[in-house]
Structure formats: structure tokens, C-alpha cells
Write an enzyme that holds these catalytic residues in place. Structure first.
Site, short mmCIF file in Angstrom:
data_model
loop_
_atom_site.label_atom_id
_atom_site.label_comp_id
_atom_site.label_asym_id
_atom_site.label_seq_id
_atom_site.Cartn_x
_atom_site.Cartn_y
_atom_site.Cartn_z
CG ASP A 122 27.88 -10.49 25.22
OD1 ASP A 122 27.15 -10.30 26.21
OD2 ASP A 122 27.51 -11.08 24.19
CD GLU A 123 23.94 -7.45 25.58
OE1 GLU A 123 23.18 -6.49 25.77
OE2 GLU A 123 23.53 -8.61 25.38
CG ASP A 142 25.54 -6.70 21.95
OD1 ASP A 142 26.36 -7.54 22.35
OD2 ASP A 142 24.40 -7.00 21.55
#
Length: 404
Positions: free
Chosen positions: A105-106, A9
Site C-alpha cells: 500500500d506504499e 501511502d
């Protein structure tokens, strides 16, 4: 053999990318926000100094400014974020071919079959990834390491920023069960409130419930949450190159001005239904159900869904069904800030059928005619652009100017 799954993350992703161009703002409370003039003025991301003032993602700019009057606001650059996301996932690809993005974003990484190539120590591999992100891209990363996807994500959330957390067979109950139930994947606000009414506030308390009780309370998600809480998640990490079945097709918009009349709401619903229907047809899908979400100016959302009599991908069918739900959720002149229309319970083209009886047989020719009409609209739009032709119901009636 247990799987070895990492959940990576990127910390404060939008803000971190922006601060690469504004290093002077690193120690100053800073946030990335939408355009307040187009009524998208909410916080999209914030840096660590802004977090210390209590600034939260998705709150309005005025709420954030109330907490932090000196908050520096930066506009978003979504193309830049996508490019950095691509570079980040290219690094992950060097360690495994099973990389499943979870948003921009993960990502989950399944390194079960490749870990031996990189020393065999999952904690050390996670630390290596964090160092590479800082060195090569200037971004920080939090990584969770565990034996399933749900616990790996809990691990990446457990310590931030720039940390590695291992949730193993030996320690998972000590780490996971004391956490708030809302930390568990997919347990949203409504589920959290419902569980609280029955005294369930931690993941451990959820794990102790009977699956039958949870199914009675929450439907099919109840036993699924029970499995998650007990470490029984078996969902595989899917490569991002592997097509995932489409579960819903939706579209939503925030309007330049609040909607207060039924004609305005019908126009907004029809516009969104047009977009959803077009996407369904392009994908060869039919909607078995419809969901509508209404947002008021205070950002309160209300949703309702219903099963459709027969699967459809026609604009008029979706508009009529969605407007029925909107009428249940809203009464004029209460203002509406935003609307979302979502097609659910999707079926493939070959699986959709309609049982025709004596009472509906007369409607069949109309349905065929509508299919041809909307198919022709698709062809025109494909050739001349999406705005070349608009379904008539998508234009809200113009209101008369008030008398002086």
C-alpha cells in the site's frame, strides 16, 4: 540539484478496499481481521471510525472488541488487495519509471526528471495523484514530498488521511526534529527503548548524537540512523522492475495449538528450515547466519541470531543451528504460539566455500551426499508438488496419549 521524491501511502488500505463493497459501513467502526479459528485473529486494518476508539493494527480481536464492542469485523481478500495495488502502481507509472513499492500500500516515486512534464510543482502533482485515486479507484492517499526517501515517508505519515505534506530544505528541521524518534524509518521498538535509556526521544536529539556513540550502542545501524535524522539519506528510488539484492530468506508460522515440548518445537523448526533451505537453493544462495524468533501466546517476540561456521543451504544444517537458538530462547513447557526461521548474511553460490582441515575432512563426503539428497528432493517436489517428499526431521515425533 535536489531530488524530488514522493512517498504515497494509501490510507487504511485493506479496510478502504473492503468498504468499496460495503459503503454502508463507512461511518461505522470496521476492521479487517484474520481468521480467529486458525489463530490468526489479529486486526489487519481498520477504518477511521475504528481508529477513534483506539483500535490498532496487529492487536488481537479480543483487545479491539474490548475497546469497541460494536466493531464490525470483515474477512480479508488478499487477491483483491493485490489487484488494487497493481492498479495504483499503474497510475504512478504514468508519472515516472522510478516507482519503488514499500509493501502493498506504499510506494516511493522519484519525479526529479519528469516533474517538468506535469507543471513543475511537486505539491500540485501530489494533489493530482490524491484526486485521481479518489476519482478512479475510490481510495484516499497521503503523500509526502521531499528531497530524500526517509523524509518523504515522514511526510506521508505527518498528516492523515488524504493529505499532502512537503518537507523541504527550508522547513525540514522545524517539521522533522520535534517528531518522536520512533517515527524515523526502521527505528523499531527495541531501538526506541535503547535510545530512550540515553535520553534520546526525538529525531532532533538523535541528530545531535555523535555517530561514534550511536555505532557503539547500535552497531552499523547507529550511523545510518544519524544520517537519516540529519537529512543525509541518499538511497535511490529503485524501479520495481529492477531486481533488488535478497538480504534474507525466512519463513514463519502460527501453529494451530501451542507448542510445549522440545519434540514439537524441533518439528516446527525443521519444517520452517526445510522451506528456507529450498528457497535458498532455488535462488542459488547460501546462508552465512541464522535467526530464530519465538512468539508466546501473549504476542511477545524474542529473537536471537548467530553466524554459521560455513555458509550453507542444507536443511539439516539450518535445522541444527536454528534449534540451538530456540533452546537459548525457550525452555519447556512454556507455550510457543509461533516460530520464524530466517537465513541471513546471504552469499551467492560462487562465493560460498568451506575451509577443510584435518579435523573436518572426514565430514566432506557426508556434506556432498547431503547436497545430492536435497537436490534430488527438489527435483521430486518440482515434478510432483511441494508435499511429495518431506525431510524426515520435519515430522515431530508423535506423543504418547496420557494414561487415563
Amino acid at each position: 540539484m535536489d531530488r524530488v521524491i514522493l512517498h504515497c501511502d494509501l490510507n487504511c488500505f485493506y479496510a478502504s478496499v473492503e468498504l468499496l463493497s460495503h459503503p454502508d459501513l463507512r461511518e461505522i467502526p470496521t476492521a479487517v481481521c484474520g481468521d480467529p479459528h486458525s489463530r490468526h485473529g489479529i486486526i489487519l486494518a481498520k477504518n477511521e471510525p475504528a481508529k477513534k476508539f483506539g483500535v490498532q493494527t496487529a492487536e488481537t480481536i479480543w483487545q479491539a472488541k474490548k475497546k469497541c464492542p460494536d466493531l464490525v469485523l470483515l474477512p480479508p481478500h488478499h487477491d483483491l488487495y493485490r489487484e488494487y495495488s497493481r492498479q495504483v502502481n499503474a497510475i504512478y507509472d504514468q508519472y515516472t519509471d522510478l516507482v519503488e513499492p514499500f509493501g502493498i500500500d506504499e510506494s516511493w516515486l522519484d519525479v526529479t526528471n519528469t516533474l517538468h512534464l506535469f507543471g513543475g510543482d511537486a505539491h500540485a502533482l501530489a494533489d493530482t495523484l490524491r484526486e485521481r485515486m479518489k476519482r478512479e479507484l475510490g481510495l484516499t492517499l497521503s503523500v509526502g514530498v521531499s528531497f530524500n526517501k526517509v523524509f518523504a515517508k515522514l511526510g506521508s505519515d505527518y498528516k492523515k488521511p488524504d493529505a499532502t505534506t512537503v518537507i523541504s530544505r527550508e522547513n525540514w528541521k522545524d517539521i522533522v526534529w520535534p517528531l518522536p524518534v520512533g517515527d524515523l524509518l526502521y527505528v523499531g521498538g527495541a531501538a526506541r527503548k535503547l535510545l530512550k535509556q540515553y535520553g534520546v526521544e526525538t529525531i532532533g536529539q538523535l541528530a545531535a548524537c555523535s555517530p561514534e556513540m550511536l555505532e557503539t550502542l547500535m552497531g552499523k545501524m547507529g550511523p545510518q540512523f544519524h544520517g537519516y535524522a540529519n537529512g543525509l539519506d541518499t538511497d535511490p528510488v529503485r524501479s520495481r522492475y529492477e531486481a533488488e539484492p535478497v538480504k534474507s530468506v525466512g519463513n514463519g508460522t502460527t501453529f494451530p495449538e501451542n507448542l510445549t515440548t522440545r519434540d514439537q518445537v524441533l518439528g516446527g523448526i525443521a519444517m520452517l528450515a526445510d522451506s528456507v533451505a529450498t528457497r535458498l537453493r532455488h535462488a542459488g544462495l547460501y546462508a552465512g547466519g541464522i535467526q530464530v524468533t519465538v512468539r508466546d501466546p501473549q504476542f511477545h517476540d524474542r529473537s536471537r541470531q548467530r553466524q554459521l561456521p560455513v555458509p550453507t543451504h542444507l536443511i539439516r544444517d539450518l535445522t541444527d543451528a536454528a534449534m540451538e537458538l530456540a533452546d537459548q530462547l525457550w525452555k519447556p513447557p512454556s507455550p510457543i504460539r509461533a516460530l520464524t526461521v530466517t537465513a541471513i548474511h546471504l552469499v551467492q553460490e560462487g562465493e560460498a566455500y568451506e575451509q577443510v582441515d584435518l579435523f573436518t575432512a572426514s565430514a566432506a563426503p557426508k556434506k556432498v551426499k547431503q547436497e545430492k539428497l536435497e537436490g534430488a528432493m527438489d527435483q521430486i517436489r518440482k515434478k510432483y508438488g511441494s508435499r511429495a517428499i518431506i525431510f524426515g526431521a520435519c515430522q515431530p515425533e508423535k506423543e504418547e496419549d496420557p494414561l487415563p
